[in-house]
Design an enzyme around this catalytic site. Structure first.
Site, short mmCIF file in Angstrom:
data_model
loop_
_atom_site.label_atom_id
_atom_site.label_comp_id
_atom_site.label_asym_id
_atom_site.label_seq_id
_atom_site.Cartn_x
_atom_site.Cartn_y
_atom_site.Cartn_z
N GLU A 115 -4.91 4.55 -1.86
CA GLU A 115 -5.03 3.30 -1.11
C GLU A 115 -5.26 3.59 0.37
O GLU A 115 -4.89 4.65 0.87
CB GLU A 115 -3.73 2.49 -1.33
N ASP A 116 -5.86 2.64 1.07
CA ASP A 116 -6.09 2.83 2.51
C ASP A 116 -4.81 2.59 3.31
O ASP A 116 -4.44 3.38 4.16
CB ASP A 116 -7.24 1.95 3.01
N ASP A 140 0.77 -2.44 3.38
CA ASP A 140 1.22 -3.42 4.37
C ASP A 140 2.50 -4.06 3.81
O ASP A 140 3.58 -3.49 3.93
CB ASP A 140 0.06 -4.41 4.56
N PHE A 181 -3.36 -4.65 13.54
CA PHE A 181 -4.47 -4.66 12.60
C PHE A 181 -5.39 -3.48 12.93
O PHE A 181 -5.91 -3.38 14.04
CB PHE A 181 -5.25 -5.98 12.68
N ARG A 192 -15.90 0.02 8.84
CA ARG A 192 -15.36 0.95 7.84
C ARG A 192 -15.82 2.39 8.09
O ARG A 192 -15.16 3.34 7.66
CB ARG A 192 -15.84 0.57 6.43
P1 5GP Z 1 -0.40 -5.42 0.99
O1 5GP Z 1 -0.52 -5.92 -0.41
O2 5GP Z 1 0.34 -4.11 1.11
O3 5GP Z 1 0.19 -6.47 1.89
O4 5GP Z 1 -1.87 -5.28 1.55
C1 5GP Z 1 -2.63 -4.15 1.40
C2 5GP Z 1 -4.06 -4.45 1.79
O5 5GP Z 1 -4.15 -5.32 2.92
C3 5GP Z 1 -4.81 -3.21 2.20
O6 5GP Z 1 -5.39 -2.56 1.10
C4 5GP Z 1 -5.85 -3.75 3.14
O7 5GP Z 1 -6.97 -4.20 2.41
C5 5GP Z 1 -5.20 -4.93 3.79
N1 5GP Z 1 -4.63 -4.62 5.10
C6 5GP Z 1 -3.33 -4.59 5.44
N2 5GP Z 1 -3.17 -4.24 6.74
C7 5GP Z 1 -4.42 -4.01 7.22
C8 5GP Z 1 -4.92 -3.59 8.51
O8 5GP Z 1 -4.21 -3.34 9.48
N3 5GP Z 1 -6.27 -3.46 8.61
C9 5GP Z 1 -7.13 -3.71 7.57
N4 5GP Z 1 -8.42 -3.54 7.80
N5 5GP Z 1 -6.68 -4.10 6.36
C10 5GP Z 1 -5.35 -4.25 6.18
#
Ligand code: 5GP
Length: 179
Positions: A98-99, A102, A151, A164
């Site tokens: 995963e990238d 959050d 962000f 990206r």
């Molecule tokens: P979670 O389910 O953990 O809340 O969200 C994960 C996803 O939210 C990540 O795979 C990404 O797509 C998006 N996301 C969360 N924080 C960021 C951020 O700071 N920048 C970007 N570009 N995407 C984020």
């Protein structure tokens, strides 16, 4: 590129060094196992491409796509699959790539889904983690870098499908969010 950047949080060199360390850890931990790397589209593609080349053992890769940021959970609290896996993961050791983690919600649901399909194990590797934002207690085995609650974009992460391709992780100037 430069005119959009407020600051760089993780440099290209720092990423290269850390991804090599993660690859070495994974190579050691998964020795003798049937490893399947599952990248979450699209944010993980850059990390996935670099990480897999640092893992020195046989492996399979595949990709999965889940509903995007902001509407990723459906009303019953499960994730919506936009593109499913092509490989059978039954009895195999899955490592989700995963990238960024959050709130943890996406990975929590995806981990359960893949485990339910009969994977021998389902672990998580993420380039970035925002611990302050966590709402769901998800066990992340490999973390590249912890970042503050900002962000971030670059190295696979986007803002409105832009940025990206940056080779580093950074924060956009406030004016990029206007319009
Ligand atoms: P979670 O389910 O953990 O809340 O969200 C994960 C996803 O939210 C990540 O795979 C990404 O797509 C998006 N996301 C969360 N924080 C960021 C951020 O700071 N920048 C970007 N570009 N995407 C984020």
């Amino acid at each position: 590129m430069k005119e959009r950047i407020e600051k760089v949080l993780v440099t290209e060199d720092e990423i290269r060094t850390r991804v090599a360390e993660l690859g070495a850890d994974i190579t050691r931990d998964y020795a003798g196992k049937d490893l399947v790397l599952v990248g979450i589209l699209k944010g993980s593609v850059v990390f996935m491409a670099d990480l897999m080349r640092q893992i020195r053992m046989p492996l399979t890769i595949d990709f999965i796509s889940v509903s995007s940021y902001g509407n990723k959970t459906s009303s019953d609290g499960t994730i919506t699959l936009l593109k499913d896996l092509a490989v059978d993961i039954r009895g195999r050791d899955v490592l989700i790539v995963e990238d960024i983690v959050d709130t943890g919600s996406t990975l929590y649901h995806l981990q359960r889904l893949l485990a339910h399909r009969g994977a021998a194990s389902v672990e998580i590797a993420t380039l970035l983690s925002k611990p302050e934002r966590r709402k769901v207690d998800v066990a992340v085995r490999y973390v590249g870098f912890e970042v503050p609650d900002e962000f971030v974009v670059g190295y696979g992460l986007d803002f409105n499908e832009h940025d990206r391709h940056w080779p580093f992780v950074g924060v956009l100037k406030p004016e990029c969010y206007q319009s």
